[in-house]
Design a protein around this motif. Structure first.
Motif, PDB file in Angstrom:
ATOM      1  N   GLY A 284       0.794  -1.218   0.000  1.00 56.59           N
ATOM      2  CA  GLY A 284       0.000   0.000   0.000  1.00 56.59           C
ATOM      3  C   GLY A 284       0.823   1.262   0.000  1.00 56.59           C
ATOM      4  N   VAL A 285       2.114   1.144   0.283  1.00 51.26           N
ATOM      5  CA  VAL A 285       3.010   2.309   0.297  1.00 51.26           C
ATOM      6  C   VAL A 285       4.053   2.194  -0.799  1.00 51.26           C
ATOM      7  N   GLY A 286       4.627   0.985  -0.920  1.00 49.65           N
ATOM      8  CA  GLY A 286       5.630   0.761  -1.951  1.00 49.65           C
ATOM      9  C   GLY A 286       7.040   0.689  -1.375  1.00 49.65           C
ATOM     10  N   TRP A 287       8.031   0.727  -2.251  1.00 46.93           N
ATOM     11  CA  TRP A 287       9.432   0.659  -1.840  1.00 46.93           C
ATOM     12  C   TRP A 287       9.889   1.991  -1.273  1.00 46.93           C
ATOM     13  N   GLY A 288      10.804   1.909  -0.310  1.00 47.59           N
ATOM     14  CA  GLY A 288      11.365   3.116   0.283  1.00 47.59           C
ATOM     15  C   GLY A 288      12.621   3.558  -0.460  1.00 47.59           C
ATOM     16  N   LYS A 289      13.585   4.069   0.304  1.00 51.62           N
ATOM     17  CA  LYS A 289      14.831   4.561  -0.279  1.00 51.62           C
ATOM     18  C   LYS A 289      15.954   3.586   0.044  1.00 51.62           C
ATOM     19  N   ALA A 290      16.770   3.253  -0.986  1.00 46.40           N
ATOM     20  CA  ALA A 290      17.889   2.329  -0.795  1.00 46.40           C
ATOM     21  C   ALA A 290      18.853   2.872   0.262  1.00 46.40           C
ATOM     22  N   LYS A 291      19.442   1.917   1.077  1.00 53.16           N
ATOM     23  CA  LYS A 291      20.317   2.321   2.174  1.00 53.16           C
ATOM     24  C   LYS A 291      21.542   1.417   2.215  1.00 53.16           C
ATOM     25  N   LEU A 292      22.712   1.989   2.442  1.00 55.76           N
ATOM     26  CA  LEU A 292      23.942   1.233   2.625  1.00 55.76           C
ATOM     27  C   LEU A 292      23.923   0.638   4.034  1.00 55.76           C
ATOM     28  N   ILE A 293      24.069  -0.692   4.150  1.00 50.67           N
ATOM     29  CA  ILE A 293      23.956  -1.317   5.477  1.00 50.67           C
ATOM     30  C   ILE A 293      25.302  -1.826   5.994  1.00 50.67           C
ATOM     31  N   GLU A 294      26.408  -1.543   5.297  1.00 49.83           N
ATOM     32  CA  GLU A 294      27.749  -1.838   5.826  1.00 49.83           C
ATOM     33  C   GLU A 294      28.632  -0.632   5.534  1.00 49.83           C
ATOM     34  N   ALA A 295      29.543  -0.332   6.459  1.00 48.71           N
ATOM     35  CA  ALA A 295      30.295   0.921   6.359  1.00 48.71           C
ATOM     36  C   ALA A 295      31.790   0.721   6.250  1.00 48.71           C
ATOM     37  N   VAL A 296      32.239  -0.525   5.975  1.00 52.42           N
ATOM     38  CA  VAL A 296      33.677  -0.759   5.803  1.00 52.42           C
ATOM     39  C   VAL A 296      33.996  -0.528   4.327  1.00 52.42           C
ATOM     40  N   ASP A 297      34.276   0.713   3.959  1.00 55.08           N
ATOM     41  CA  ASP A 297      34.416   1.063   2.546  1.00 55.08           C
ATOM     42  C   ASP A 297      35.792   0.766   1.973  1.00 55.08           C
ATOM     43  N   ALA A 298      36.710   0.300   2.792  1.00 55.17           N
ATOM     44  CA  ALA A 298      38.071   0.079   2.290  1.00 55.17           C
ATOM     45  C   ALA A 298      38.199  -1.232   1.545  1.00 55.17           C
ATOM     46  N   VAL A 299      37.207  -2.110   1.690  1.00 57.92           N
ATOM     47  CA  VAL A 299      37.328  -3.450   1.104  1.00 57.92           C
ATOM     48  C   VAL A 299      36.038  -3.836   0.410  1.00 57.92           C
ATOM     49  N   PHE A 300      36.082  -5.002  -0.271  1.00 56.92           N
ATOM     50  CA  PHE A 300      34.934  -5.496  -1.008  1.00 56.92           C
ATOM     51  C   PHE A 300      33.969  -6.252  -0.084  1.00 56.92           C
ATOM     52  N   ALA A 301      32.662  -6.210  -0.395  1.00 57.38           N
ATOM     53  CA  ALA A 301      31.619  -7.004   0.257  1.00 57.38           C
ATOM     54  C   ALA A 301      30.828  -7.699  -0.831  1.00 57.38           C
ATOM     55  N   ALA A 302      30.378  -8.925  -0.581  1.00 55.43           N
ATOM     56  CA  ALA A 302      29.683  -9.695  -1.610  1.00 55.43           C
ATOM     57  C   ALA A 302      28.795 -10.760  -0.959  1.00 55.43           C
ATOM     58  N   GLY A 303      28.002 -11.426  -1.813  1.00 56.94           N
ATOM     59  CA  GLY A 303      27.195 -12.580  -1.404  1.00 56.94           C
ATOM     60  C   GLY A 303      26.159 -12.320  -0.330  1.00 56.94           C
TER      61      GLY A 303
END
Length: 393
Positions: free
Chosen positions: A271-290
Motif C-alpha cells: 500500500g506504500v511501496g518501496w522506500g529509499k535504498a540504504k547502505l547497510i555496511e560501512a567498511v568502505d576500504a574493502v569489497f563485500a559480496a554474497g
C-alpha cells in the motif's frame, strides 16, 4: 374403647374385696376372751392382700385384641409388692374387637394464584404485574374477588435517559493512479467516522486507507518492475529478498561504487511501496559480496554477507527493525585461519536467527554457524561438523 367386664372379673373383684376386709379384721386385733386380754397381731403385723395389673399385648390366645391382666395374692414377705411367687389368682380383662371406621372428613380448600397486568399508577409508576392469592372457597377453580387473601406487585423499571447519538461510519472510494501504491492503477478506499456530521468523509476524518490494485494483464500475477536503487556509478548484483506473511519485504544486494562492491538494502510496505535504498555496511576500504536476507513474522529482517579485510574474507551481519530501520553491521566470526564464504541465514517467527557459512581452516573447508537472540544479540561462532575427510560445501 370401653369394654364391659365379664362375670369372671366381677367374681375376682368380690374375692379381692373379701380378702382385703378379712385382712383388716385380723389386723384390728378383735377376738374372744382369755389370756391377758392384749389380743391383736403378733409383732410386725399379719401379712396383707396385694394386687397388681399389667397390659396384655394383641395376639394373646384369650385376648386377641389385648387387654389387662389382674393378679392378686397375700404379700407374704411384707414388701408391699405382689411378687410372682405370691400370686394366687389372675384374671384377664380383654379388649373388644375394633369398631367400624367412621365417615371421611370434609376435603380441604385449594390455594389459587392469579396474575394480571397492573397499569401505571400508584402501585407501579411504570406499570407491571399484580399477583393475587387465596383459597378457592366455592371450589369453582377461579380465584374470585371475595377469595383474595393477599396481593403483591412486580413493577417495571422506569425508563432511563437517552444516550448521545453515535457517529456514522463513512467509506469513500476513488480511482488510484499508476504509482507506488498501485503500479497499474486501481482503487483507493478511505474509511472513517463523520465527526462533524456533514455526511462527507473529510480528509481529517480518514482513519484507514486501503488499495485494490489493477494488474497489467487484468489478472493476478506480476506487477510492473520497480527500480529499487538509483546509484548508476556501477553494477548492482547478487540480490536476495524475503517477505513476511503481511507482504512486507526486505531486499539486499551488492553494488559497485566505482572502487569496490558494497551491501545495500531497501524495504517494501504494501500500500506504500518501496522506500529509499540504504547502505547497510560501512567498511568502505574493502569489497563485500554474497548478501542473503530473511525476515520474521513481524517484518524484522537479518542480512548476512561476506566481506574482505585485505587478508581474508569474513562473515558480517546487520539487522532491520520495523519502525527503527537498520542497525550497525557486526562481525559474527573471528576464525582467521582461512576465508569464510557463502553465508546463509534463517529467521523464525519470533525473530531468532541462525547463520551458516563455509570456512577454510587452511587445509579444508568446514561449516560454521552462529545464532542471534532478540534482546541478547549474536553468540560465538561454532564449528558444526567434524568430518575432515574432505571439504564441506
Amino acid at each position: 374403647m370401653k369394654h364391659e367386664p365379664s362375670s369372671l372379673f366381677r367374681s375376682s373383684l368380690l374375692l379381692v374385696l373379701f380378702l382385703t376386709g378379712l385382712a383388716s379384721i385380723l389386723a384390728s386385733g378383735g377376738g374372744g376372751g382369755g389370756g391377758d386380754g392384749s389380743g391383736g397381731a403378733t409383732e410386725g403385723g399379719d401379712p396383707s392382700v396385694a394386687a397388681k395389673t399389667s397390659a396384655i399385648p394383641t395376639g394373646d390366645l384369650d385376648c386377641p385384641y389385648g387387654g389387662i391382666l389382674v393378679e392378686t395374692g397375700i404379700d407374704e414377705n411384707g414388701n408391699g409388692v405382689l411378687d410372682a411367687s405370691e400370686v394366687d389368682e389372675s384374671q384377664k380383662v380383654c379388649n373388644g374387637a375394633p369398631g367400624v371406621d367412621g365417615s371421611d372428613g370434609q376435603n380441604g380448600l385449594n390455594a389459587l394464584v392469579k396474575i394480571s397486568d397492573e397499569p401505571a399508577g400508584v402501585n407501579c409508576p411504570a406499570g407491571g404485574k399484580r399477583i393475587d392469592s387465596g383459597l378457592d372457597a366455592d371450589a369453582n377453580g377461579v380465584l374470585d374477588s371475595g377469595e383474595i387473601a393477599s396481593t403483591d406487585y412486580v413493577c417495571n423499571g422506569t425508563a432511563g435517559s437517552d444516550g448521545s447519538n453515535g457517529l456514522d461510519a463513512l467509506i469513500d472510494m476513488n480511482p488510484e493512479p499508476v504509482g507506488a501504491n498501485c503500479p497499474s492503477g486501481g482503487l483507493r478506499i478511505d474509511v472513517g467516522q463523520d465527526t462533524n456530521g456533514n455526511g462527507s468523509l473529510d480528509p481529517d476524518e480518514i482513519t484507514q486507507t486501503g488499495f485494490v490494485c489493477n494488474y497489467s494483464d487484468g489478472s493476478i500475477g506480476w506487477g510492473v518492475a520497480t527500480l529499487l536503487e538509483t546509484n548508476n556509478v556501477g553494477d548492482a548484483v547478487q540480490p536476495s529478498v524475503a517477505v513476511d506473511p503481511a507482504g512486507n519485504a526486505v531486499a539486499v544486494w551488492a553494488q559497485y561504487d566505482g572502487t569496490r562492491d558494497n551491501i545495500w538494502a531497501n524495504h517494501y510496505v504494501p500500500g506504500v511501496g518501496w522506500g529509499k535504498a540504504k547502505l547497510i555496511e560501512a567498511v568502505d576500504a574493502v569489497f563485500a559480496a554474497g548478501p542473503h536476507v530473511a525476515v520474521d513474522s513481524n517484518g524484522n529482517g537479518v542480512a548476512v554477507w561476506q566481506q574482505y579485510d585485505d587478508t581474508r574474507w569474513n562473515i558480517w551481519a546487520n539487522r532491520y527493525v520495523v519502525g527503527t530501520g537498520w542497525g550497525t553491521a557486526e562481525l559474527i566470526e573471528t576464525v582467521n585461519a582461512g576465508d569464510a564464504f557463502a553465508p546463509r541465514v534463517a529467521v523464525d517467527p519470533s525473530g531468532n536467527a541462525v547463520a551458516v557459512w563455509r570456512q577454510s581452516d587452511g587445509t579444508r573447508y568446514n561449516i560454521w554457524a552462529n545464532r542471534y537472540l532478540p534482546g541478547f544479540g549474536w553468540g560465538t561462532a561454532e564449528l558444526i561438523e567434524t568430518d575432515n575427510a574432505g571439504d564441506a560445501a
